[in-house]
Design an enzyme around this catalytic site. Structure first.
Site, PDB file in Angstrom:
ATOM      1  N   CYS A 160     -11.189  56.145  35.948  1.00  0.00           N
ATOM      2  CA  CYS A 160     -12.336  55.455  36.077  1.00  0.00           C
ATOM      3  C   CYS A 160     -13.495  56.082  36.411  1.00  0.00           C
ATOM      4  O   CYS A 160     -14.773  55.550  35.856  1.00  0.00           O
ATOM      5  CB  CYS A 160     -11.605  54.367  37.062  1.00  0.00           C
ATOM      6  SG  CYS A 160     -11.579  55.039  38.666  1.00  0.00           S
ATOM      7  N   HIS A 199     -14.165  49.334  31.806  1.00  0.00           N
ATOM      8  CA  HIS A 199     -13.481  50.502  32.838  1.00  0.00           C
ATOM      9  C   HIS A 199     -12.486  51.072  32.281  1.00  0.00           C
ATOM     10  O   HIS A 199     -11.781  50.571  31.170  1.00  0.00           O
ATOM     11  CB  HIS A 199     -13.148  49.693  34.203  1.00  0.00           C
ATOM     12  CG  HIS A 199     -11.816  48.857  34.148  1.00  0.00           C
ATOM     13  ND1 HIS A 199     -10.887  48.684  35.015  1.00  0.00           N
ATOM     14  CD2 HIS A 199     -11.450  47.784  33.071  1.00  0.00           C
ATOM     15  CE1 HIS A 199     -10.127  48.004  34.538  1.00  0.00           C
ATOM     16  NE2 HIS A 199     -10.382  47.452  33.503  1.00  0.00           N
ATOM     17  N   HIS A 245     -11.111  52.538  42.934  1.00  0.00           N
ATOM     18  CA  HIS A 245     -11.357  52.098  41.508  1.00  0.00           C
ATOM     19  C   HIS A 245     -12.918  51.611  41.024  1.00  0.00           C
ATOM     20  O   HIS A 245     -13.340  50.801  41.984  1.00  0.00           O
ATOM     21  CB  HIS A 245     -10.609  51.034  40.681  1.00  0.00           C
ATOM     22  CG  HIS A 245     -10.536  50.940  39.375  1.00  0.00           C
ATOM     23  ND1 HIS A 245      -9.633  51.772  38.486  1.00  0.00           N
ATOM     24  CD2 HIS A 245     -11.155  49.906  38.817  1.00  0.00           C
ATOM     25  CE1 HIS A 245      -9.955  51.315  37.468  1.00  0.00           C
ATOM     26  NE2 HIS A 245     -10.839  50.052  37.162  1.00  0.00           N
TER      27      HIS A 245
END
Length: 342
Positions: free
Chosen positions: A257, A317, A305
């Site tokens: 990520c 993402h 994240h």
């Protein structure tokens, strides 16, 4: 007639007790098998599998960010160690040259026989010439003293460099050990997630693993971004839709990520730090209602994240190993904050 006595109860010995217990347990196990209560735990529903897999992926991603941070520190320590080694080698070369010069001076003194200056003056056939030479010799002695002081200074600096190098080596080894620990944690959690997913039929496995989402190529609406660099980052993220998730990767063909967001802004000419923990502080904080394309959006209480906001409540993402880089709504995970880099 004597009264009838009931025979006294005989106490069970240790081996008898163990035998009785074994028989009792065996009987209980048999009974359990007969009534069905001894069967394996019931198979998890797809919803339960998804919940567990999501948790495992989140925990793995947290470990991934710790891994990334440790790798960043290890790389920095390794570079400092190389720099210290190069500097120590240069200093050692200068020290060797200074020692050679001192050796030449000492050799010259030895050839002169070490006669005292007053005796040399008395024995000299040309006193004035000797005095001139003595002045020169005095200057040479001062130069020698300065050379000795310089050698001592260089020795101290080399010892300091070696001490610094030992500290950097210890730091490097510590970070390498942290890398091994986090890698072990990541691989264990991903292995467990794969095991859980393998128990489901393919169609349910896709849903439970988080697969799906939009991975088609789109042209990023650059006009919506606050500036050209944010637009370039968004365009890069769109170009990577469908790329695989690989923990610890930052492009150009696979990403985790924070690796994706770092690569997107690198393509826009901006250096972002490697981890989510650092990226959230890499710009100006903005509220959810202020989001513009190019903003970084963060999730979970541990800031584990990150995605790149592209407008209309969506982000691009790198979700997890079961799903490639994709478009997704930002409300599918607990929102933790946002940062505008430029």
């Amino acid at each position: 007639m004597a009264a009838h006595r009931r025979p006294g109860r005989r106490l069970l010995g240790g081996s008898t007790v163990r035998t009785a217990a074994t028989i009792a347990l065996a009987g209980a196990a048999t009974a359990a098998g007969l009534d069905g209560t001894g069967q394996a735990a019931p198979r998890l529903t797809p919803e339960q599998v998804k919940a567990r897999v999501d948790k495992l992926y989140q925990e793995a991603e947290t470990a991934t960010e710790k891994y990334n941070a440790a790798r960043e520190k290890a790389d920095a320590a390794e570079k400092r160690l190389r720099d210290l080694g190069d500097e120590a080698a240069r200093r050692q070369q200068r020290l060797n040259s200074a020692r050679d010069a001192l050796g030449s001076i000492a050799a010259a003194q030895y050839r002169d026989g070490g006669i005292a200056p007053v005796a040399r003056l008395m024995l000299s056939d040309a006193p004035q010439q000797y005095l001139d030479k003595a002045v020169f010799a005095e200057r040479e002695r001062a130069r020698q003293a300065a050379a000795v002081a310089e050698v001592r200074r260089q020795l101290r600096e080399i010892r300091q460099l070696r001490g610094d190098a030992r500290m950097e080596l210890a730091s490097l080894r510590s970070q390498q050990e942290e890398l091994r620990r986090q890698k072990k944690t990541i691989t264990a959690k991903l292995k467990e997630a794969r095991r859980l997913l393998s128990q489901l039929p393919p169609e349910q496995r896709a849903a439970a693993g988080g697969e799906g989402g939009t991975v088609r190529q789109h042209v990023a609406p650059a006009a919506e971004a606050p500036n050209s660099r944010a637009a370039a980052a968004v365009a890069y993220a769109y170009s990577k839709l469908g790329s695989p998730y690989v923990w610890g990767a930052s492009g150009p063909h696979a990403f985790d990520c924070s690796g994706l967001t770092q690569a997107a802004y690198r393509a826009a000419g901006i250096a972002l730090p490697r981890t989510t923990y650092a990226q959230i502080n890499a710009g100006r904080r903005v509220s959810r209602s202020e989001l513009r394309p190019g903003d970084l959006v963060f999730f979970y209480s541990g800031i584990s994240h990150v995605g790149l906001y592209v407008g209309n409540g969506r982000m691009i993402h790198a979700p997890n190993p079961s799903a490639p880089v994709r478009l997704a709504p930002i409300d599918q995970m607990p929102f933790a904050g946002a940062t505008r880099v430029v």
